[in-house]
Scaffold this motif. Structure first.
Motif, PDB file in Angstrom:
ATOM      1  N   ASP A 307       0.813  -1.218   0.000  1.00 28.62           N
ATOM      2  CA  ASP A 307       0.000   0.000   0.000  1.00 28.62           C
ATOM      3  C   ASP A 307       0.846   1.266   0.000  1.00 28.62           C
ATOM      4  N   ARG A 308       2.102   1.141   0.392  1.00 33.42           N
ATOM      5  CA  ARG A 308       3.015   2.298   0.320  1.00 33.42           C
ATOM      6  C   ARG A 308       3.696   2.363  -1.040  1.00 33.42           C
ATOM      7  N   GLY A 309       3.360   1.446  -1.925  1.00 25.53           N
ATOM      8  CA  GLY A 309       3.977   1.411  -3.234  1.00 25.53           C
ATOM      9  C   GLY A 309       5.340   0.765  -3.230  1.00 25.53           C
ATOM     10  N   GLU A 310       5.639   0.010  -2.181  1.00 29.96           N
ATOM     11  CA  GLU A 310       6.941  -0.649  -2.039  1.00 29.96           C
ATOM     12  C   GLU A 310       6.791  -2.163  -2.193  1.00 29.96           C
ATOM     13  N   ILE A 311       6.312  -2.582  -3.360  1.00 27.70           N
ATOM     14  CA  ILE A 311       6.084  -4.004  -3.587  1.00 27.70           C
ATOM     15  C   ILE A 311       7.386  -4.785  -3.446  1.00 27.70           C
ATOM     16  N   ASP A 312       7.351  -5.805  -2.605  1.00 25.19           N
ATOM     17  CA  ASP A 312       8.491  -6.697  -2.399  1.00 25.19           C
ATOM     18  C   ASP A 312       8.042  -8.099  -2.808  1.00 25.19           C
ATOM     19  N   PRO A 313       8.294  -8.501  -4.069  1.00 25.29           N
ATOM     20  CA  PRO A 313       7.813  -9.792  -4.560  1.00 25.29           C
ATOM     21  C   PRO A 313       8.229 -10.980  -3.688  1.00 25.29           C
ATOM     22  N   ALA A 314       9.444 -10.934  -3.155  1.00 32.75           N
ATOM     23  CA  ALA A 314       9.906 -12.039  -2.311  1.00 32.75           C
ATOM     24  C   ALA A 314       9.101 -12.091  -1.013  1.00 32.75           C
ATOM     25  N   LEU A 315       8.851 -10.943  -0.418  1.00 32.74           N
ATOM     26  CA  LEU A 315       8.085 -10.900   0.826  1.00 32.74           C
ATOM     27  C   LEU A 315       6.639 -11.340   0.587  1.00 32.74           C
ATOM     28  N   VAL A 316       6.068 -10.922  -0.532  1.00 33.95           N
ATOM     29  CA  VAL A 316       4.708 -11.355  -0.883  1.00 33.95           C
ATOM     30  C   VAL A 316       4.681 -12.872  -1.054  1.00 33.95           C
ATOM     31  N   ALA A 317       5.679 -13.414  -1.760  1.00 33.19           N
ATOM     32  CA  ALA A 317       5.748 -14.857  -1.971  1.00 33.19           C
ATOM     33  C   ALA A 317       5.932 -15.602  -0.649  1.00 33.19           C
ATOM     34  N   MET A 318       6.779 -15.057   0.230  1.00 35.38           N
ATOM     35  CA  MET A 318       6.956 -15.671   1.556  1.00 35.38           C
ATOM     36  C   MET A 318       5.628 -15.727   2.299  1.00 35.38           C
ATOM     37  N   SER A 319       4.907 -14.622   2.253  1.00 35.28           N
ATOM     38  CA  SER A 319       3.640 -14.527   2.963  1.00 35.28           C
ATOM     39  C   SER A 319       2.629 -15.518   2.410  1.00 35.28           C
ATOM     40  N   LYS A 320       2.516 -15.575   1.085  1.00 37.32           N
ATOM     41  CA  LYS A 320       1.545 -16.468   0.459  1.00 37.32           C
ATOM     42  C   LYS A 320       1.887 -17.924   0.739  1.00 37.32           C
ATOM     43  N   TRP A 321       3.138 -18.300   0.540  1.00 37.76           N
ATOM     44  CA  TRP A 321       3.565 -19.678   0.763  1.00 37.76           C
ATOM     45  C   TRP A 321       3.411 -20.074   2.229  1.00 37.76           C
ATOM     46  N   LEU A 372      10.696 -18.267  -6.565  1.00 41.99           N
ATOM     47  CA  LEU A 372      10.755 -16.809  -6.659  1.00 41.99           C
ATOM     48  C   LEU A 372      11.565 -16.229  -5.501  1.00 41.99           C
ATOM     49  N   ILE A 373      11.315 -16.730  -4.306  1.00 42.46           N
ATOM     50  CA  ILE A 373      12.037 -16.252  -3.116  1.00 42.46           C
ATOM     51  C   ILE A 373      13.526 -16.527  -3.246  1.00 42.46           C
ATOM     52  N   GLY A 374      13.863 -17.754  -3.624  1.00 40.74           N
ATOM     53  CA  GLY A 374      15.269 -18.129  -3.751  1.00 40.74           C
ATOM     54  C   GLY A 374      16.012 -17.278  -4.755  1.00 40.74           C
ATOM     55  N   ARG A 375      15.369 -17.033  -5.900  1.00 40.74           N
ATOM     56  CA  ARG A 375      16.016 -16.226  -6.939  1.00 40.74           C
ATOM     57  C   ARG A 375      16.234 -14.790  -6.471  1.00 40.74           C
ATOM     58  N   ARG A 376      15.266 -14.249  -5.733  1.00 39.52           N
ATOM     59  CA  ARG A 376      15.406 -12.889  -5.217  1.00 39.52           C
ATOM     60  C   ARG A 376      16.542 -12.803  -4.209  1.00 39.52           C
ATOM     61  N   LEU A 377      16.589 -13.761  -3.305  1.00 37.91           N
ATOM     62  CA  LEU A 377      17.617 -13.743  -2.263  1.00 37.91           C
ATOM     63  C   LEU A 377      19.016 -13.944  -2.843  1.00 37.91           C
ATOM     64  N   LEU A 378      19.085 -14.702  -3.935  1.00 42.60           N
ATOM     65  CA  LEU A 378      20.379 -14.970  -4.571  1.00 42.60           C
ATOM     66  C   LEU A 378      20.739 -13.937  -5.633  1.00 42.60           C
ATOM     67  N   GLY A 379      19.839 -12.984  -5.851  1.00 42.25           N
ATOM     68  CA  GLY A 379      20.113 -11.954  -6.852  1.00 42.25           C
ATOM     69  C   GLY A 379      20.055 -12.460  -8.274  1.00 42.25           C
ATOM     70  N   LEU A 380      19.237 -13.501  -8.525  1.00 42.14           N
ATOM     71  CA  LEU A 380      19.167 -14.110  -9.851  1.00 42.14           C
ATOM     72  C   LEU A 380      17.950 -13.654 -10.649  1.00 42.14           C
ATOM     73  N   HIS A 381      17.121 -12.784 -10.072  1.00 43.70           N
ATOM     74  CA  HIS A 381      15.904 -12.355 -10.765  1.00 43.70           C
ATOM     75  C   HIS A 381      16.242 -11.325 -11.859  1.00 43.70           C
TER      76      HIS A 381
END
Length: 381
Positions: A307-321, A372-381
């Motif tokens: 909602d602050r416009g700071e989408i964090d795909p890895a955090l969203v994926a963590m939350s959903k999973w 998705l999370i792994g790739r983000r954390l490893l800088g592979l996205h």
């Protein structure tokens, strides 16, 4: 833990009271019949719970995805099947809000918020589930129209939606596979649209799911959302918001199952005392409660950032999973704590597990989320 504002606490309480009043007594009947009562949808709209993230100028409440998650969490705490069916009436609204023209937003969003129209999404195909880029449904230009040909599966409200946002191939000549897709709003009452409802699902039995066929269906080219070739990227952004809703489903489902377990062990007596007096039960309840609170914290953090416009795909994926996995685990333990009674419908707990299972599959399987999370954390996205 996130501290809710007074308004957010009121929204959460109102949603809880609404679900208890409108869902609890009818949920198992609707599930057994595999049908939904549209009067619940209408009442949900009347109470201002639909698509609250839509700005006021387009008929919404002008709140955020965080507030929508609070509502969905409390709804799912009572019954996920009904919650999903309600949520699915505005599933696709974000896509239009993010990518539509002013004219498209003013046309489609107000009736959705008012509970007059249902709008859904159609992306999954028989050979394109997690591999979205392999979508094969085509939209061929013919003058002022697109001609749609292809099939979609696992489409919610396929027989009841007024409109669907359809992902299809609009630029087949694109060099990159991910740049072939576009998104088009389709009127389901138009000639060439055919839908069939499925029955016998494990989960979400009162929610309509099925398959769709587009048989040379003509759709005005003005129904294109955004640009041709951008559909895949629009969809990923869409999922970064809607997966928050799935996480809310998970948190609510887990909390509902935990509530049932706590109430049961306080009442059920064995070995001369209530189950709650047993250390093994106390530790099990502690583990369940900790998982629920952890999942809730992840969800709230991800939703507030969105909602602050700071989408964090890895955090969203963590939350959903994580929330989905917690829902399955907590519901499983809740049944276990009920013993043999846990598998009986009358104890109102087994449905939490059945409904929770689908959360690990739709809108990105848990395997895709972890990738998705792994790739983000490893800088592979």
């Amino acid at each position: 833990m996130v501290e809710l504002t007074a308004e957010q606490r009121d929204i959460k309480m109102a949603a809880q009271e609404f679900a208890e009043k409108e869902f609890r007594d009818i949920a198992r009947e609707l599930e057994a019949k595999e049908e939904f009562d549209d009067r619940i949808w209408k009442k949900t709209a009347e109470n201002g719970f639909l698509a609250v993230f839509v700005p006021e100028e387009y008929g919404g409440q002008g709140l955020g995805h965080f507030e929508q998650c609070l509502i969905l969490e409390e709804f799912a705490r009572v019954d996920l099947g009904i919650t999903h069916q309600i949520d699915s009436t505005f599933f696709g609204a974000q896509f239009i809000l993010f990518n539509g023209t002013e004219e498209q937003k003013k046309k489609y969003l107000p009736p959705v918020c008012e509970g007059k129209w249902r709008i859904g999404m159609a992306s999954t195909e028989p050979e394109a589930g997690s591999d979205v880029a392999s979508i094969a449904t085509t939209a061929t230009k013919d003058g002022d129209y697109y001609v749609l040909r292809g099939n979609k599966v696992f489409i919610t409200n396929c027989t009841t939606s007024d409109f669907l946002v359809v992902l299809c191939v609009t630029t087949p000549e694109a060099k990159r596979k991910h740049e072939r897709l576009g998104a088009i709003v389709v009127d389901t009452k138009s000639p060439g649209y055919e839908a069939t409802t499925w029955h016998g699902k494990l989960s979400l039995r009162c929610s309509t799911t099925g398959e769709v066929a587009f048989n040379d269906m003509r759709v005005p080219r003005e129904n294109l959302l955004g640009e041709e070739g951008k559909g895949f990227y629009y969809l990923m952004d869409f999922f970064n918001h809607t997966r928050l809703g799935v996480a809310a489903f998970g948190v609510g489902t887990a909390q509902g199952a935990l509530d049932k377990a706590v109430a049961h062990v306080k009442k059920r007596k064995q070995f001369g005392a209530t189950l709650a007096a047993l250390g093994v039960v106390q530790t099990k309840i502690a583990e369940m409660g900790t998982m629920v609170e952890t999942a809730r914290s992840l969800l709230y953090r991800a939703a507030l950032k969105a909602d602050r416009g700071e989408i964090d795909p890895a955090l969203v994926a963590m939350s959903k999973w994580y929330a989905s996995e917690v829902a399955v685990k907590v519901a499983d333990e809740a049944i276990q704590l009920h013993g043999g009674s846990g598998i009986l419908v009358e104890y109102d707990v087994e449905h939490y597990w059945r409904d929770a299972k689908v959360l690990e599959i739709f809108e990105g399987t848990k395997e895709i989320e972890k990738l998705l999370i792994g790739r983000r954390l490893l800088g592979l996205h």
